[in-house]
Write a protein that holds these residues in place. Structure first.
Motif, PDB file in Angstrom:
ATOM      1  N   ILE A   1      39.040  38.823  11.636  1.00 34.86           N
ATOM      2  CA  ILE A   1      38.508  38.067  10.510  1.00 34.86           C
ATOM      3  C   ILE A   1      38.739  38.908   9.272  1.00 34.86           C
ATOM      4  O   ILE A   1      38.271  40.038   9.181  1.00 34.86           O
ATOM      5  N   VAL A   2      39.492  38.355   8.340  1.00 36.91           N
ATOM      6  CA  VAL A   2      39.882  39.093   7.151  1.00 36.91           C
ATOM      7  C   VAL A   2      39.303  38.400   5.934  1.00 36.91           C
ATOM      8  O   VAL A   2      39.387  37.170   5.814  1.00 36.91           O
ATOM      9  N   GLY A   3      38.757  39.199   5.041  1.00 32.07           N
ATOM     10  CA  GLY A   3      38.215  38.647   3.799  1.00 32.07           C
ATOM     11  C   GLY A   3      39.313  38.460   2.772  1.00 32.07           C
ATOM     12  O   GLY A   3      40.472  38.247   3.106  1.00 32.07           O
ATOM     13  N   ALA A   4      38.959  38.573   1.516  1.00 37.29           N
ATOM     14  CA  ALA A   4      39.917  38.398   0.432  1.00 37.29           C
ATOM     15  C   ALA A   4      40.943  39.528   0.444  1.00 37.29           C
ATOM     16  O   ALA A   4      40.630  40.680   0.694  1.00 37.29           O
ATOM     17  N   VAL A   5      42.182  39.175   0.172  1.00 34.68           N
ATOM     18  CA  VAL A   5      43.286  40.138   0.143  1.00 34.68           C
ATOM     19  C   VAL A   5      44.021  39.957  -1.172  1.00 34.68           C
ATOM     20  O   VAL A   5      44.342  38.831  -1.562  1.00 34.68           O
ATOM     21  N   LYS A   6      44.308  41.068  -1.847  1.00 32.73           N
ATOM     22  CA  LYS A   6      45.085  41.025  -3.078  1.00 32.73           C
ATOM     23  C   LYS A   6      46.331  41.876  -2.874  1.00 32.73           C
ATOM     24  O   LYS A   6      46.237  43.074  -2.666  1.00 32.73           O
ATOM     25  N   VAL A   7      47.494  41.253  -2.921  1.00 37.20           N
ATOM     26  CA  VAL A   7      48.761  41.954  -2.742  1.00 37.20           C
ATOM     27  C   VAL A   7      49.367  42.165  -4.120  1.00 37.20           C
ATOM     28  O   VAL A   7      49.641  41.217  -4.844  1.00 37.20           O
ATOM     29  N   ILE A   8      49.588  43.422  -4.455  1.00 34.32           N
ATOM     30  CA  ILE A   8      50.181  43.753  -5.749  1.00 34.32           C
ATOM     31  C   ILE A   8      51.706  43.741  -5.654  1.00 34.32           C
ATOM     32  O   ILE A   8      52.381  43.172  -6.489  1.00 34.32           O
ATOM     33  N   ASN A   9      52.251  44.372  -4.606  1.00 31.49           N
ATOM     34  CA  ASN A   9      53.695  44.489  -4.502  1.00 31.49           C
ATOM     35  C   ASN A   9      54.089  44.692  -3.043  1.00 31.49           C
ATOM     36  O   ASN A   9      53.440  45.434  -2.331  1.00 31.49           O
ATOM     37  N   VAL A  10      55.140  44.054  -2.623  1.00 38.49           N
ATOM     38  CA  VAL A  10      55.763  44.305  -1.328  1.00 38.49           C
ATOM     39  C   VAL A  10      57.232  44.550  -1.609  1.00 38.49           C
ATOM     40  O   VAL A  10      57.911  43.700  -2.188  1.00 38.49           O
ATOM     41  N   SER A  11      57.732  45.719  -1.216  1.00 40.00           N
ATOM     42  CA  SER A  11      59.119  46.062  -1.523  1.00 40.00           C
ATOM     43  C   SER A  11      60.073  45.188  -0.723  1.00 40.00           C
ATOM     44  O   SER A  11      59.688  44.476   0.205  1.00 40.00           O
ATOM     45  N   THR A  12      61.343  45.252  -1.078  1.00 41.53           N
ATOM     46  CA  THR A  12      62.333  44.393  -0.430  1.00 41.53           C
ATOM     47  C   THR A  12      62.517  44.721   1.041  1.00 41.53           C
ATOM     48  O   THR A  12      62.945  43.879   1.812  1.00 41.53           O
ATOM     49  N   SER A  13      62.207  45.934   1.450  1.00 45.40           N
ATOM     50  CA  SER A  13      62.356  46.282   2.860  1.00 45.40           C
ATOM     51  C   SER A  13      60.997  46.455   3.535  1.00 45.40           C
ATOM     52  O   SER A  13      60.897  47.073   4.583  1.00 45.40           O
ATOM     53  N   GLY A  14      59.958  45.904   2.948  1.00 45.54           N
ATOM     54  CA  GLY A  14      58.614  46.062   3.485  1.00 45.54           C
ATOM     55  C   GLY A  14      58.127  44.819   4.210  1.00 45.54           C
ATOM     56  O   GLY A  14      58.739  43.762   4.159  1.00 45.54           O
ATOM     57  N   ILE A  15      57.003  44.992   4.886  1.00 51.69           N
ATOM     58  CA  ILE A  15      56.386  43.888   5.623  1.00 51.69           C
ATOM     59  C   ILE A  15      54.928  43.796   5.199  1.00 51.69           C
ATOM     60  O   ILE A  15      54.245  44.808   5.113  1.00 51.69           O
ATOM     61  N   PHE A  16      54.471  42.600   4.929  1.00 52.33           N
ATOM     62  CA  PHE A  16      53.059  42.369   4.669  1.00 52.33           C
ATOM     63  C   PHE A  16      52.526  41.571   5.841  1.00 52.33           C
ATOM     64  O   PHE A  16      53.026  40.499   6.154  1.00 52.33           O
ATOM     65  N   HIS A  17      51.530  42.104   6.505  1.00 51.10           N
ATOM     66  CA  HIS A  17      51.040  41.468   7.726  1.00 51.10           C
ATOM     67  C   HIS A  17      49.523  41.545   7.772  1.00 51.10           C
ATOM     68  O   HIS A  17      48.936  42.572   7.491  1.00 51.10           O
TER      69      HIS A  17
ATOM     70  N   ARG B   1      69.521  46.282   3.538  1.00 52.75           N
ATOM     71  CA  ARG B   1      70.866  46.846   3.443  1.00 52.75           C
ATOM     72  C   ARG B   1      71.033  47.468   2.065  1.00 52.75           C
ATOM     73  O   ARG B   1      70.394  47.052   1.102  1.00 52.75           O
ATOM     74  N   ALA B   2      71.909  48.453   1.989  1.00 50.19           N
ATOM     75  CA  ALA B   2      72.152  49.128   0.714  1.00 50.19           C
ATOM     76  C   ALA B   2      73.554  49.722   0.716  1.00 50.19           C
ATOM     77  O   ALA B   2      74.093  50.078   1.764  1.00 50.19           O
ATOM     78  N   LYS B   3      74.135  49.819  -0.463  1.00 51.99           N
ATOM     79  CA  LYS B   3      75.436  50.459  -0.630  1.00 51.99           C
ATOM     80  C   LYS B   3      75.315  51.402  -1.816  1.00 51.99           C
ATOM     81  O   LYS B   3      74.859  51.009  -2.887  1.00 51.99           O
ATOM     82  N   THR B   4      75.694  52.641  -1.613  1.00 53.72           N
ATOM     83  CA  THR B   4      75.525  53.660  -2.640  1.00 53.72           C
ATOM     84  C   THR B   4      76.853  54.348  -2.914  1.00 53.72           C
ATOM     85  O   THR B   4      77.540  54.763  -1.988  1.00 53.72           O
ATOM     86  N   PHE B   5      77.186  54.475  -4.180  1.00 49.35           N
ATOM     87  CA  PHE B   5      78.359  55.236  -4.601  1.00 49.35           C
ATOM     88  C   PHE B   5      77.874  56.367  -5.493  1.00 49.35           C
ATOM     89  O   PHE B   5      77.036  56.158  -6.360  1.00 49.35           O
TER      90      PHE B   5
ATOM     91  N   ASP C   1      79.731  44.382   4.274  1.00 55.89           N
ATOM     92  CA  ASP C   1      79.711  45.643   4.995  1.00 55.89           C
ATOM     93  C   ASP C   1      78.648  45.658   6.073  1.00 55.89           C
ATOM     94  O   ASP C   1      78.902  46.038   7.201  1.00 55.89           O
ATOM     95  N   GLN C   2      77.431  45.298   5.729  1.00 52.75           N
ATOM     96  CA  GLN C   2      76.335  45.276   6.675  1.00 52.75           C
ATOM     97  C   GLN C   2      75.716  43.884   6.665  1.00 52.75           C
ATOM     98  O   GLN C   2      74.989  43.528   5.759  1.00 52.75           O
ATOM     99  N   ASN C   3      76.040  43.121   7.658  1.00 56.67           N
ATOM    100  CA  ASN C   3      75.499  41.779   7.737  1.00 56.67           C
ATOM    101  C   ASN C   3      74.087  41.837   8.341  1.00 56.67           C
ATOM    102  O   ASN C   3      73.892  42.391   9.412  1.00 56.67           O
TER     103      ASN C   3
END
Length: 72
Positions: free
Chosen positions: A4-20, A32-36, A66-68
């Motif tokens: 049983i969960v009360g009120a939840v406030k999500v400020i930010n979830v990054s692109t590779s994160g999970i909110f559960h 995925r990422a590509k770095t030069f 490159d990375q599907n």
């Protein structure tokens, strides 16, 4: 066991994160990422001295994908 969960406030979830909230069997974030980078990049440590007179990063990438990342 259900939660049983009360009120939840999500400020930010990054692109590779999970909110559960609640029970879960498995979680699998995908990203995925590509770095030069040029010469003398990504150096770590104490008292690093690098001398690079002329640094160029030439990128010729004939691949369309490159990375599907597919599926869940």
């Amino acid at each position: 066991m259900p939660a049983i969960v009360g009120a939840v406030k999500v400020i930010n979830v990054s692109t590779s994160g999970i909110f559960h909230i609640g029970d879960v069997y498995t979680m699998a974030p995908k990203s995925r990422a590509k770095t030069f980078a040029g010469g003398a990049s990504f150096n770590t440590g104490n008292d690093i001295r690098v001398q690079v007179a002329d640094s160029h990063t030439y990128v010729y990438d004939k691949d369309t994908f490159d990375q599907n990342v597919a599926g869940t």
